[in-house]
Scaffold this motif. Sequence first.
Motif, short mmCIF file in Angstrom:
data_model
loop_
_atom_site.label_atom_id
_atom_site.label_comp_id
_atom_site.label_asym_id
_atom_site.label_seq_id
_atom_site.Cartn_x
_atom_site.Cartn_y
_atom_site.Cartn_z
N THR A 538 0.84 -1.20 0.00
CA THR A 538 0.00 0.00 0.00
C THR A 538 0.87 1.25 0.00
O THR A 538 2.01 1.23 0.48
CB THR A 538 -0.90 0.04 1.25
OG1 THR A 538 -0.06 0.08 2.41
CG2 THR A 538 -1.80 -1.17 1.31
N THR A 539 0.30 2.33 -0.51
CA THR A 539 1.06 3.58 -0.54
C THR A 539 1.29 4.14 0.86
O THR A 539 2.22 4.91 1.07
CB THR A 539 0.30 4.65 -1.37
OG1 THR A 539 -1.01 4.78 -0.84
CG2 THR A 539 0.24 4.26 -2.83
N SER A 540 0.43 3.76 1.80
CA SER A 540 0.60 4.25 3.17
C SER A 540 1.62 3.43 3.95
O SER A 540 1.94 3.76 5.08
CB SER A 540 -0.74 4.21 3.90
OG SER A 540 -1.20 2.87 3.97
N TYR A 600 4.90 -0.88 -3.51
CA TYR A 600 5.45 0.46 -3.33
C TYR A 600 6.77 0.35 -2.56
O TYR A 600 6.90 -0.48 -1.66
CB TYR A 600 4.47 1.36 -2.60
CG TYR A 600 3.17 1.50 -3.35
CD1 TYR A 600 3.05 2.45 -4.36
CD2 TYR A 600 2.10 0.65 -3.11
CE1 TYR A 600 1.88 2.56 -5.09
CE2 TYR A 600 0.93 0.74 -3.84
CZ TYR A 600 0.82 1.70 -4.83
OH TYR A 600 -0.32 1.79 -5.57
N VAL B 134 -7.10 7.08 -2.28
CA VAL B 134 -5.80 6.92 -2.95
C VAL B 134 -5.37 5.48 -3.10
O VAL B 134 -4.80 5.08 -4.10
CB VAL B 134 -4.69 7.72 -2.23
CG1 VAL B 134 -4.87 9.18 -2.47
CG2 VAL B 134 -4.68 7.41 -0.73
N ASP B 135 -5.54 4.65 -2.10
CA ASP B 135 -4.99 3.30 -2.14
C ASP B 135 -5.83 2.36 -3.01
O ASP B 135 -7.03 2.42 -2.99
CB ASP B 135 -4.90 2.74 -0.74
CG ASP B 135 -3.46 2.69 -0.28
OD1 ASP B 135 -3.22 2.38 0.88
OD2 ASP B 135 -2.58 2.97 -1.13
#
Lengths: 627, 135
Positions: A538-540, A600, B134-135
Amino acid sequence: MALLPVTLHAISPDNVVFVYNTNVSGSFQVAEYYRNARGLPLANLIGLSMPVPVPSNDCETPISKSDFEQTILEPLRSAISALQDSAYSGSSEELECSAIVLGYGTPLSYQEDDGEVISIASRLHRIDHGYEAAKANHTFDRRTFQFYDAVDAQEVIIVSAIDGPTAEAAMKLIDRAVAVTNSVSVTGKIFVDPYGRKSTTADAEYQADILDFVNNESSNLGLNVSLTVDVMSDDPYEEPTFASLEDDSFYWGWYEPAYSKNLFVDHSFKRVFLYNADDEAGCSIHYLDGANWYSPNGSDPWCNLAINVDPGYAACAGAVDAPGSENHLRPRAFFRALHQGASLGEAFLFASPVVNWKVYLIGDPLMTVNFPEDVPTDQQLANTVIPNKEAIFLMKEAIEEGLAWGVRQSKITKRLRQDNVTSHNIAEEIELLYALAKWENLKKEDAQNNLYYTSTNAMLTYILDSTGLTFSDWLSQEGHKTTELLNNLLLHFGTGAIAAEDTENLLHPEGHWEYDFVYTHVPLTFVNVHFRIQVSETTSFSNIVVDRSSIIDIEGWKYEQESYAFVQMPSTGFPSNFSGRRVRFVSPEEDYLTRTDAYYVRWRALNSDGSPLTNWQPGSKVLIIKR
Amino acid sequence: MSSFQISDQQFQFYADYFAVAADAGLSSARSLFEAIDPINRVDLSTFDLYNSARAVQSSMVTALRTSYETIFTSAVSLEPMRDSFVALANHIAEFTASGVDDYLTSNGLQVRQTYASIHRLSTGETISDANIGVD
């Protein structure tokens, strides 16, 4: 053949101050001589009432620390500050002092509180900073070349001495430097003696560094190189020497601290620079006995030889005391800088591992050298071209990656249709199944292969036409591998596939991946840097699937030591002088990921104690597992 | 809720993977585009075979460009995926009597930007910014 020299570096005579000793007859005359030769403003000549050096056959006695600070360091700081104020009063522009030249009759060394004998020129590299013994030089051997600039000047100033046994000898250095600068090209040989003491690891590393220059850099210059032959002896102090230096323009050797002037044969080639890495080459350059500069015992320190033989060298470097093999000047950085068009002062600085120590430069810091050969394409500052084998590699990687994304799309559309079928929701199936099956059908793997046939087939032709090799042979020759997905495509079309018996050597294992990033070292320090990389779905970065630090384990960490060539990162980390080069993490088997999954990536630099040196840096793109 | 109505979880699965599938096509095209630059910058003097080096380079660049254009066109074509986006929207409308945007708002769901863009192109309905994550 290169053209007439063009000034490429940014050091102007306006930024050079020349320091002379008001207590030494002839010192001002040398300063004036230099001013006329290089066009310095009159105000840039700074007279200081310094102790008068006492020439000695042995090393000169260092002046005291208090004498150094009161008669040289502090007055020079004040004079430069006043010069900046007066020269540009009323202007927002401030004089940048880039270089200090210590003129004829300047003391060579002083003694620190801890007893260390320190070169005054080396100490003045950091005139605006406190003393810190053998301070690591952040400009040392920057593998992505850049000229000295105002940012560098905040940490280190260029310093040299134009000095010798007489004022006339010092003026000859100026004449020779101007002649070298104005030469279309130097043409003499480079004499290199890579073999010296073999007692310590630092000795071995220094020998390796000289041989690295000989093997990897010297041929770029267009000058012939003469080498000594190693003495295979059990005696670590036995070393080879040249019988004579004939047609020499450069000499780079080490250990043997003094030599006979008879080594230097008269010739018509310009002698440019001499360096012998020993403990006292520059410790007695004022020596004069009556009219004779040479020692009665027939053996003289190397800098005395460089200055006084006829024809003499334009410049040299030497130590005032034992610097240790790890702190000797490095040839590769020195010659590469000169070849790029750097001034002598820059080249010396860039080749010095440390400042505030024992080795100093003798000669005109503004001298530049023109070599017969142009800088190789891959070293040119505005270089945009790349070697064919690198172009093929990058193209192959890009095609493999594109294909992996295509196969990912096939898998996802297939999964959508399968999930619909297994939903056991009749309304959902009726509504969506036809559309999902249509999407899947249009994006299935065969369709993706068809999309990539043109580019892949063209790549095989390109490799054959530009190298004469088949794809498999090219992979073998260059030590590369390809992906099973690409090989499946080649098998599908019956052209260029890897032979079954070669697949183990030429195909990456499934799930293998690597990631490149460029580290740019911003701090004005020379340090070893470590890295940490994290991979997440995930981007987070809420779920991290790989978390690796080179401090904990260097397995998989590599860096670009030479252009396009990666080597294992040492346990000490990534030397910051390689700033601008790529760092690569290659997944160990336990970190293999799922083929065609996307992740990512982020990374950060760490100090050697593990504390963060940078914030997390987002990866430049999503990582697709293509292998 | 009817037992035939799609669950929120299943809708989210479809919406996410519709977007991921569409993105994969564009990423594929982007990757191939990156192959053009190194060939354009190749130092022809480093060819082992010099015959017609410029022509060999030019031919490779042309092939990559042609291939890229084909893959890009395929990636951005609505044709393969429009029916799926429309079908999912119809399914939501059938059971909720509302559009996808209202459905997202009512159920506190979010879709990806890629989904929102293709949904608008396929159905004409705009997804509100608040319903795009976003995800």
